[in-house]
Design an enzyme around this catalytic site. Sequence first.
Site, PDB file in Angstrom:
ATOM      1  N   HIS A   1     -25.568  44.708 -57.397  1.00  0.00           N
ATOM      2  CA  HIS A   1     -25.243  45.804 -58.311  1.00  0.00           C
ATOM      3  C   HIS A   1     -23.811  46.284 -58.093  1.00  0.00           C
ATOM      4  CE1 HIS A   1     -29.658  47.111 -59.321  1.00  0.00           C
ATOM      5  NE2 HIS A   1     -29.407  45.845 -59.580  1.00  0.00           N
ATOM      6  N   ASP A  47     -29.417  45.089 -54.829  1.00  0.00           N
ATOM      7  CA  ASP A  47     -28.865  46.401 -55.171  1.00  0.00           C
ATOM      8  C   ASP A  47     -27.362  46.379 -54.875  1.00  0.00           C
ATOM      9  OD1 ASP A  47     -28.741  49.332 -55.654  1.00  0.00           O
ATOM     10  OD2 ASP A  47     -30.917  49.196 -55.455  1.00  0.00           O
TER      11      ASP A  47
END
Length: 243
Positions: free
Chosen positions: A94, A71
């Site tokens: 991310h 993430d």
Amino acid sequence: MIGFIQSSNLVVRGLRVENSLMFHMIFDECEGVLIDQLSISSPKLIPNTDGIHIENTKSVGMYNSVITTGDDFISIGPCSSNINIEGFICGPSHGISIGSLGMHYSQACVSNITVHNTIIRDSDNQVRIKTWQGGSGSVTGLSFDTIQMKNVLNCIIIDQYYCYRKGCQNETSTISYISYQNIKGTYDIRTMPIHFACSDTIACTNITMSKVEILPYEGDLVADPFCWNMYEIQQTLTIPPID
């Protein structure tokens, strides 16, 4: 997960953190934080494994660390200010996210964030600002400077349309005085590299672009960047160009 809550004058240095089931490290209601020489890693397909999450915290310096997660490598939540991020190598991840902000119609303010001299590679995002519809507050005084990327989806994003359902109230945080400077590298052509989706009701203002050069990792250039209700200052021509 390692968490610090209501703490001040912290030094976190030289730690190695692996395979957390949620955020690897969180700072909440802290002031005066130094983070240096961390190694954080987890598999890239496991969600909600942010490397470092910060909220309700101010006066933070983060330096010289390596993060690989499923993430965000860094996520910055509401009521955070005066944060400096420098010398990171990240990816897969991310990217770095400001937000999401304004969830459940809340007020959220983030200010004075600097990201400098950072490498992001093989990631789904690079630098992203995201706010919920129906929330309020402001995002102001952000600087993304000297960032190198390789094979990144969604390189530069402002997204003010987060919503749990259809028909959300189209009001959200004010975004202003955001600077993107000396950002270079390559993007994955499955998505457009620059996406500015600002609120219908409140325009993004004073968005500065200088020496932004983003080329395809493989293949041809995709369509022009998406820009909605955004007022910018181009100090130099961007690649790809923004009309």
